[in-house]
Design a protein around this motif. Structure first.
Motif, short mmCIF file in Angstrom:
data_model
loop_
_atom_site.label_atom_id
_atom_site.label_comp_id
_atom_site.label_asym_id
_atom_site.label_seq_id
_atom_site.Cartn_x
_atom_site.Cartn_y
_atom_site.Cartn_z
N ASN A 185 0.45 -0.82 -0.07
CA ASN A 185 0.07 -0.16 0.15
C ASN A 185 0.73 1.30 -0.26
N THR A 186 1.14 1.74 -1.35
CA THR A 186 2.14 3.01 -1.01
C THR A 186 1.29 4.25 -0.91
N SER A 187 0.25 4.58 -0.96
CA SER A 187 -1.08 5.11 -0.29
C SER A 187 -0.89 5.55 0.99
N ARG A 188 -0.19 4.57 1.75
CA ARG A 188 -0.23 4.88 3.22
C ARG A 188 1.52 4.33 3.52
N ARG A 189 2.24 5.41 4.51
CA ARG A 189 3.10 4.88 5.43
C ARG A 189 3.49 5.78 6.37
N SER A 190 4.33 5.88 7.25
CA SER A 190 5.55 6.60 8.60
C SER A 190 6.08 7.59 7.36
N ASN A 191 6.35 7.99 8.24
CA ASN A 191 7.89 8.86 7.58
C ASN A 191 8.73 8.90 8.36
N ALA A 192 9.27 7.39 7.59
CA ALA A 192 10.72 6.94 7.83
C ALA A 192 10.62 6.60 6.98
N PRO A 193 12.50 6.93 6.62
CA PRO A 193 13.40 6.34 5.36
C PRO A 193 13.57 5.38 4.45
N ALA A 194 13.03 4.30 5.13
CA ALA A 194 12.59 2.60 4.99
C ALA A 194 11.83 2.16 3.92
N GLU A 195 11.76 1.64 2.66
CA GLU A 195 10.81 0.87 2.08
C GLU A 195 9.87 0.29 2.95
N GLU A 196 10.50 -0.54 4.19
CA GLU A 196 9.44 -0.85 5.01
C GLU A 196 8.32 -0.03 5.52
N SER A 197 8.45 0.86 5.79
CA SER A 197 7.55 1.77 6.17
C SER A 197 5.84 1.11 5.32
N TYR A 198 6.34 1.32 4.36
CA TYR A 198 4.50 0.32 3.92
C TYR A 198 4.27 -0.51 4.40
N GLY A 199 2.87 -0.36 4.11
CA GLY A 199 2.03 -1.69 4.63
C GLY A 199 1.11 -2.54 3.76
N LEU A 200 0.48 -3.06 4.45
CA LEU A 200 -0.29 -3.96 2.89
C LEU A 200 -1.87 -3.96 2.85
N ALA A 201 -2.17 -3.66 2.25
CA ALA A 201 -3.61 -3.37 1.89
C ALA A 201 -4.14 -4.75 1.74
N ASN A 202 -5.16 -5.60 1.79
CA ASN A 202 -5.44 -6.36 2.45
C ASN A 202 -6.85 -6.75 1.09
N VAL A 203 -7.24 -6.61 0.00
CA VAL A 203 -8.14 -6.75 -1.29
C VAL A 203 -8.73 -8.20 -1.08
N VAL A 204 -9.89 -8.15 -0.43
CA VAL A 204 -10.65 -9.61 -0.59
C VAL A 204 -12.71 -8.73 -0.60
N PHE A 205 -12.79 -9.03 -1.88
CA PHE A 205 -13.81 -9.00 -1.70
C PHE A 205 -14.58 -9.98 -3.23
N ASN A 206 -16.07 -9.93 -3.90
CA ASN A 206 -16.17 -10.84 -4.35
C ASN A 206 -17.33 -9.94 -5.15
N ARG A 207 -17.96 -10.04 -6.60
CA ARG A 207 -19.37 -9.79 -7.14
C ARG A 207 -19.52 -10.59 -8.55
N ALA A 208 -20.80 -11.74 -7.80
CA ALA A 208 -21.86 -12.05 -8.84
C ALA A 208 -22.89 -10.77 -9.27
N LEU A 209 -23.31 -12.01 -10.84
CA LEU A 209 -23.73 -10.84 -11.10
C LEU A 209 -24.65 -11.96 -12.31
N SER A 210 -26.14 -11.72 -12.79
CA SER A 210 -26.37 -12.10 -13.17
C SER A 210 -27.69 -11.93 -13.98
N VAL A 211 -28.25 -11.67 -15.65
CA VAL A 211 -28.92 -10.83 -16.06
C VAL A 211 -29.52 -11.65 -17.10
N LYS A 212 -30.72 -12.14 -16.82
CA LYS A 212 -31.33 -13.23 -17.89
C LYS A 212 -33.16 -12.24 -18.66
N ASP A 213 -32.41 -12.20 -19.75
CA ASP A 213 -33.73 -11.43 -20.44
C ASP A 213 -34.56 -11.85 -21.54
N VAL A 214 -35.90 -12.18 -21.22
CA VAL A 214 -36.10 -13.23 -22.06
C VAL A 214 -37.20 -12.00 -22.98
#
Length: 823
Positions: free
Chosen positions: A368-397
């Motif tokens: 997550n490069t849009s979230r960090r502390s103001n420390a010089p190390a690259e380890e200052s970046y954290g991780l963004a955990n992205v977990v989502f699901n989308r299900a769509l159904s369209v039936k047309d007669v």
């Protein structure tokens, strides 16, 4: 005496039959070569029992009855053309009929003369142009991006924004049947195989009352019939996206008609999977069409399409790990019965079925490069955990009935359509929200999305129309229509009048204008193409969105086969669906969860969020002009063909108490598609596009990030509060602050520019069976900015990190080769 009486009886008996026999009306014009515009002599024209042959100059005159006529044009070395004409009592003069040369690849045919009252902003794109436009990747939506008033919403995908509209406001119809998912492979390619299409027709505004329930544009796709020249013919091709096989022929025995079967499949996934032991996105289509003429004036057509997409991908990189899945199933089938009604009428009955099912899921972790502390190390970046699901159904007669009658000098069209729609959406988010989504209802994980949205709708949407086209004087024509819609999702009764006119000023100059009202009902079948998620539940009382459009243009035919067109347009949108702002009670409850000390309370995001609760509170307008020059049918001997366009436009939205630029507002856009034929074997083509950037929401700065106090770390006894987040060294962690609705779309993305080139070699020239090509997409390897992603970097001169914008969503330089073969 007996003989005289018998003669009188026969005369009286014959009189009614002669009175009922329709008088012959003259249809005259010219038959041309679609590629060179040269006249075609000795072409045969057949309409029922009437026949004619073109003279040395390609001219013809054919006597037919008034009303609907099926006209067949045949010439040696050309694909036959079958077209439907509605002949008024005044007759038809100056018709231009273009035949495509049977070169193995030029499978397109078209009537080049537009209808007398065709609205402005109607463009016809042939399959050959789709197949040969550099950068199109055999995808009609990518070819359309080079036309005036049409903008790609992103460089990789195929969604379009047309003259200030959004992607969900575009209607796609194939042979009269609505197509709800016209894309494949995330939009890299389309559902339409150019090898089996007769024509694409895009109306960027002012389309007639024959179609409704969309605000911005109409794309009509017409499938071609199989050949009737041989029992078996076909073609094969290999492009960067897929391999394609087409088989076709005439019906066996004495049956009159044709059949066509085609299959497409990606191939790179089969090869790459053996090399890297990894699944890759893939799709496969199977399509068939059969046409049977039971007898003159009665034709039955059946069509079926089955498509499957399996886009599974696993990523294991230093800055990203996880799995992606995008599975889409599309089934489409229809039957059409065409019937001639006497000498002046035609009936078209279409029964259709479509079912689209898609499931998209992500379970991944990103740096997550849009979230960090103001420390010089690259380890200052954290991780963004992205977990989502989308299900769509369209039936047309669906059921659609069209009627056309020629009544004197008037051509009257009427009909009705009905759709039984069953739609459902399930959207579930378990991971982090997207910090770069300024709109809380963004489908990209906006902060206003609920953890779980599960909704379904079943409704009947119906409509009917009547339209009259008639001449005004010797040079003008008028088309007046009225459409009635009743969307089951709202229960409204909607009336939409539309009017278009054409005036032939001189033999080479025409003026066209159109004005009309358009409506669009709420439905998940539209939101599937939208950028936002809305909860369309029975508890939300909604209205249909509305737009009033007006356009006018002037066209002129210049020397050398060049056509020039200038058009202006204006649109006014009302009752647009937007996500409501959260209520004051909800805002206060959200803010109350922040347990920040007094010196950090200014970092709490206190502005109201945009939610997924819909409301008809949006308004807007779009206006601008287009300049379009084309030379798609150059004169004989000419080596240069193509088109160029420039569009100036302005689009705004009124919502949330302010007026701001719409996300697809593009002030300037220039495009050019040019081809140069060195020899009959070699051709070089290029596509170049330059456009101003879309609006963007510019970050206001950074703010202290919050973290859930799930374990009561601060010991105050509350476990559902949010406290300031800190790194392992105790330094505050910051995130990008995009502000509230007052900051929406306040900035601009950089200029977009891209050039694609293509070299084509036909070993035996235009009449040969083989075609090979090499193409380079993004020749200059320009890194365009489909988005500017804010990245936080260490700032040694401050107590918090600084923002650096990084260009994202760009296609790199991409070379490709392809081959086509016809047998």
């Amino acid at each position: 005496m007996i003989r005289l009486a018998l003669a009188l009886v026969l005369l009286v008996a014959a009189a009614p039959a002669e009175a009922q026999r329709a008088p012959a009306i003259a249809v005259s014009g010219i038959v041309l070569d679609a590629g060179t515009r040269a006249p075609i002599p000795d072409a045969r024209l057949t309409a029922g029992q009437a026949q004619a042959t073109t003279d040395a100059g390609g001219h013809f005159s054919l006597a037919v009855p008034a009303g609907p006529v099926t006209l067949l044009i045949e010439a040696a070395g050309y694909f036959p053309l079958t077209t439907e004409l509605v002949v008024p009592e005044a007759g038809v003069t100056g018709a231009e009929l273009a035949l495509a040369r049977d070169s193995g690849f030029a499978t397109s045919i078209a009537v080049t003369a537009p209808p007398p009252a065709a609205a402005p902003a109607t463009a016809v794109v042939t399959p050959v142009e789709v197949l040969r436009t550099p950068g199109a990747l055999d995808n009609v939506f990518r070819a359309l991006q080079s036309l005036p008033g049409v903008a790609a919403t992103e460089e990789f995908g195929s969604r379009l924004a047309v003259r200030g509209g959004s992607p969900d406001q575009n209607l796609t119809v194939m042979d009269g049947v609505e197509v709800h998912d016209p894309y494949r492979l995330f939009g890299l390619t389309s559902a339409f195989n150019p090898e089996t299409i007769a024509r694409f027709e895009l109306a960027t505004g002012g389309f007639s009352v024959r179609h409704g329930d969309r605000l911005s544009s109409l794309l009509e796709v017409g499938n071609r019939d199989g050949t009737r020249a041989a029992p078996l013919a076909g073609s094969a091709s290999l492009s960067i996206t897929d391999a394609n096989l087409v088989l076709e022929g005439k019906l066996p025995g004495r049956a009159v008609g044709s059949w066509l079967v085609t299959g497409r499949r990606t191939y790179y996934d089969l090869v790459a999977a053996r090399i890297v032991n990894q699944d890759f996105p893939a799709f496969a289509d199977l399509q068939a069409k059969g046409v049977w003429e039971a007898r003159p004036g009665r034709t039955l057509t059946v069509f079926g399409l089955r498509s499957r997409q399996d886009a599974a991908l696993t990523i294991d990189e230093d800055d990203a790990r996880g799995e992606f899945q995008d599975d889409t199933d599309n089934d489409l089938a229809w039957a059409r019965f065409d019937l001639s009604i006497g000498a002046r009428g035609q009936s078209h009955t279409i029964a259709g079925y479509s079912h689209t099912r898609s499931a998209f899921g992500v379970d991944a972790s990103f740096e997550n490069t849009s979230r960090r502390s103001n420390a010089p190390a690259e380890e200052s970046y954290g991780l963004a955990n992205v977990v989502f699901n989308r299900a769509l159904s369209v039936k047309d007669v669906s059921l659609r009935q069209e009627l056309v009658f020629a009544l004197g000098t008037h051509v009257v069209e009427s009909g009705f359509e009905a759709h039984r729609l069953a739609t459902s959406l399930r959207f579930e988010i378990e991971g982090d929200r997207n910090p770069s989504a300024a709109n809380g209802s963004s489908a990209r994980g906006g902060a206003g999305l609920p953890d779980l949205l599960a909704a379904s709708q079943t409704s009947i949407r119906s409509g009917a129309w009547i339209q009259d086209t008639f001449p005004v004087g010797s040079r003008g024509s008028l088309q007046a229509g009225l459409r009635w819609d009743r969307p089951g999702s709202t229960g409204e009764m909607l009336v939409s009048p539309r009017l278009s006119a054409a005036l032939r000023v001189t033999g080479s100059t025409r003026v066209r204008a159109a004005v009309g009202r358009y409506t669009q009902s709420p439905g998940y079948e539209k939101l599937a193409q939208s950028d936002y998620v809305l909860e369309l539940t029975d508890e939300n009382t909604l209205r249909s969105e509305r737009a009033t459009q007006a356009s006018a243009g002037i066209e002129r035919d210049l020397a050398g086969g060049i056509g020039l067109k200038v058009e202006g347009y204006y649109k006014r949108f009302t009752d647009l669906l937007i996500g409501r702002l959260e209520t004051e009670a909800a805002r206060l409850a959200r803010v109350a969860r922040y347990d920040f000390p007094a010196d950090l309370r200014s970092n709490i995001p206190a502005d109201p969020l945009i939610t997924t609760v819909p409301a008809n509170d949006g308004r807007g307008r779009a206006y601008g002009f287009d300049i379009f020059a084309s030379r798609t049918s150059p004169p004989a001997g000419s080596r240069i063909s193509g088109w160029a366009s420039y569009t100036w436009g302005r689009t705004t939205r009124d919502a949330y108490g302010r007026r701001f630029d719409f996300e697809y507002d593009r002030r300037h856009a220039w495009s050019m598609v040019a081809a140069y034929r060195f020899t009959p074997r070699w051709e070089l083509a290029a596509t170049s596009r330059i456009a101003s950037g879309f609006p963007r929401t510019v970050p206001l700065g950074v703010r202290v990030a919050a973290v859930a106090d799930a374990g009561d770390i601060d010991g105050d006894g509350t476990t559902d509060e949010l406290r300031p987040d800190r790194d392992a060294a105790g330094r505050l962690i910051y995130e990008v602050d995009l502000g509230g609705v007052a900051n929406l779309n306040g900035g601009r993305l950089p200029l977009f520019a891209r050039t694609d080139v293509r070299a084509t070699w036909r070993p035996r020239g235009a009449a040969g069976r083989w075609e090979l090509y090499a193409e380079i997409i993004n020749l200059l390897n320009r890194k365009n900015a489909g988005a500017l992603e804010p990245r936080l970097e260490y700032d040694p001169a401050a107590d918090r990190p600084r923002i650096v914008d990084e260009r994202d969503q760009s296609i790199p330089r991409l070379p490709t080769i392809g081959v086509r073969f016809r047998f």
